[in-house]
Design an enzyme around this catalytic site. Structure first.
Site, PDB file in Angstrom:
ATOM      1  NE  ARG A 212      -3.925  -2.263  -0.046  1.00 36.28           N
ATOM      2  CZ  ARG A 212      -5.071  -2.229   0.765  1.00 36.28           C
ATOM      3  NH1 ARG A 212      -5.390  -1.313   1.602  1.00 36.28           N
ATOM      4  NH2 ARG A 212      -5.702  -3.476   0.659  1.00 36.28           N
ATOM      5  CD  GLU A 214      -2.720   3.182   3.542  1.00 40.78           C
ATOM      6  OE1 GLU A 214      -3.755   3.624   3.597  1.00 40.78           O
ATOM      7  OE2 GLU A 214      -2.086   2.485   4.014  1.00 40.78           O
ATOM      8  NE  ARG A 220      -4.770   2.015  12.622  1.00 47.21           N
ATOM      9  CZ  ARG A 220      -6.174   2.031  12.782  1.00 47.21           C
ATOM     10  NH1 ARG A 220      -6.663   3.043  13.682  1.00 47.21           N
ATOM     11  NH2 ARG A 220      -6.907   1.367  12.249  1.00 47.21           N
ATOM     12  CG  HIS A 221      -1.196   3.143   8.521  1.00 50.23           C
ATOM     13  ND1 HIS A 221      -1.758   3.953   9.673  1.00 50.23           N
ATOM     14  CD2 HIS A 221      -2.277   2.946   7.653  1.00 50.23           C
ATOM     15  CE1 HIS A 221      -3.193   4.106   9.485  1.00 50.23           C
ATOM     16  NE2 HIS A 221      -3.476   3.410   8.136  1.00 50.23           N
ATOM     17  CD  GLU A 357      -9.694  -2.045   8.432  1.00 48.98           C
ATOM     18  OE1 GLU A 357      -9.355  -2.629   7.431  1.00 48.98           O
ATOM     19  OE2 GLU A 357     -10.020  -0.724   8.647  1.00 48.98           O
ATOM     20  CB  SER A 360     -11.988  -4.884   5.114  1.00 43.73           C
ATOM     21  OG  SER A 360     -11.593  -3.740   5.993  1.00 43.73           O
ATOM     22  NE  ARG A 408      -3.600  -2.028  10.380  1.00 38.79           N
ATOM     23  CZ  ARG A 408      -4.565  -1.175   9.956  1.00 38.79           C
ATOM     24  NH1 ARG A 408      -5.680  -1.500  10.153  1.00 38.79           N
ATOM     25  NH2 ARG A 408      -4.075   0.119   9.565  1.00 38.79           N
TER      26      ARG A 408
END
Length: 434
Positions: A212, A214, A220-221, A357, A360, A408
């Site tokens: 990802r 991002e 958390r990323h 989360e 998903s 996670r």
């Protein structure tokens, strides 16, 4: 000889032992000295009475620097002064690899070291028993996932990590040069696992890397992580998918608690196994919870990190660590998620663990015409996804699936402060080495 010890290198003959490991610590008390040795199974003591062993050997061993790798031969004796119940009296030793001084970071020193320093010298950081234990638990977690899905009849698959299009489009793609044309690193195996629902492999899973792009510098990323993805056909509703995830997660947490007891003791953690079934909240219910807590969100807004945290605190008050949040606004979900007709919502869900989360999923849109409409509604060109859409033209059963971030889930199970604690060599916007 009655003593049996697993080690990285052990041979036993006539009451003697040969072991290899790292010098963790040396205590020189004058007439007697002690070396604490460490291998993959733990620590043990080498005891050196000055008057009873060769002077040159005594001098060499007491002069070693910490973390030097040595091989030691000697006599094993029972001892009620050591944690193992035995000690080694050395008769010979060989330095395999001396350690430089000073060390980049301590292995047993009770000194706080910044995360960047630890990650820059990860090989040394993982020598710490409490760090190594995390990755042993992570390995166990993957084993437990595979046990659960095999029991449920899933087939393991492998999908490409370089593709012509992303699963969701948007700016979160890493673009790479693929010979004479552009390509992208996979955000997830989403498109491929859905294609397989048309193949007769009606329950599949994959455990592999996902990427990802991002620009997120949070605890958390990361930009590369391990994802556990599943897809299953012939579902009647999205709750079928939820219960499948629930079964896997329950098996994982139970297994970590039971089979990972030694590692959990090392890191001083306990695993809580929540009762089943996990509660299901709707997005609208969660929105009301966060609004009541004073967070200024309106219908359609992403709950965000703060919203998830508020919902997590609300559920913790009810004794619930794990819970689903379902029926998100369809506008916020990818094109492959099925809309809930007549409403602004969708057949989608997240699985949240202590306010974060970790998964998903949802029911997919399996009807070709509706799927194309969803793409167009999202501003995507169906021609860019022709390889994917073709599978929907020739008989596609109703299906749904999920993606779970392995790290996670481990972070929340162990209450770790940062996702980088669960990744050996993490990648984020600021880190590309080691």
């Amino acid at each position: 000889m009655a003593i049996v010890k697993k080690s990285s290198e052990v041979t036993v003959s006539d009451g003697t032992v040969a072991v290899g490991g790292w010098v963790q610590d040396i205590r020189n008390l004058g007439g007697i000295s002690f070396i604490t040795m460490r291998d993959r199974c733990g620590t043990y003591q080498v005891t050196m009475p000055k008057k009873k062993i060769d002077p040159e050997l005594f001098s060499m061993l007491t002069g070693l620097s910490r973390e030097t790798v040595v091989r030691i031969e000697g006599e094993v004796k029972e001892s009620n002064q050591t944690a193992t119940g035995w000690e080694i009296i050395p008769s010979a030793a060989e330095v395999i690899s001396p350690a430089g001084v000073p060390l980049p970071l301590g292995v047993v020193d009770k000194v706080n070291v910044e995360m960047d320093t630890r990650l820059n010298h990860r090989f040394m950081d993982v020598r710490k028993p409490e760090v190594k234990a995390i990755f042993e638990l992570k390995s166990l977690m993957v084993d437990l996932i595979e046990e659960a899905v095999r029991e449920m009849g899933f087939t393991r698959v492998y999908t490409p990590k370089i593709g012509a299009a992303g699963a969701e489009g948007g700016a979160e793609l890493f673009k790479v040069q693929y010979f004479d044309r552009p390509a992208y690193l996979a955000q997830s195996p989403q498109l491929y696992k859905q294609i397989l629902m048309s193949s007769g492999l009606d329950q599949v899973y994959e455990i592999g890397p996902a990427f990802r792009a991002e620009q997120s510098n949070t605890n958390r990323h990361v930009t590369e992580f391990i994802s556990f993805d599943g897809e299953m056909s012939w579902i009647s509703c999205q709750e079928d998918v939820m219960r499948a995830i629930e079964q896997v997660v329950d098996h994982v947490l139970t297994g970590l608690k039971e089979r990972g007891a030694r590692q959990l003791e090392v890191i001083g953690k306990e695993i809580n196994v929540p009762a089943r079934p996990y509660p299901i909240l709707t997005y609208s219910e969660c929105l009301a919870i966060v609004q009541a807590a004073g967070l200024l969100l309106k219908e359609g807004d992403d709950l965000g990190t703060e919203g998830e945290k508020i919902v997590g605190e609300h559920m913790a008050g009810k004794g619930c660590d794990l819970y689903f949040i379902a029926e998100y606004p369809e506008e916020a979900k990818p094109f492959y998620i099925m809309e809930k007709d007549g409403t602004p919502y969708s057949f989608s869900f997240d699985l949240d663990f202590k306010g974060q989360e970790i998964s998903s999923g949802g029911q997919r849109e399996h009807r070709y015409d509706r799927l194309v409409e969803r793409m167009q509604k999202k501003g995507l060109d169906p021609e860019d996804f022709e390889f994917y859409l073709e599978a929907f033209k020739y008989g596609m059963p109703p299906h749904g699936g999920w993606g779970i971030g392995i790290e996670r889930m481990l972070v929340k199970a162990l209450d770790l402060p940062n996702i980088r604690e669960a990744i050996l060599f993490p990648r984020d916007p600021a880190r590309l080495s080691p």
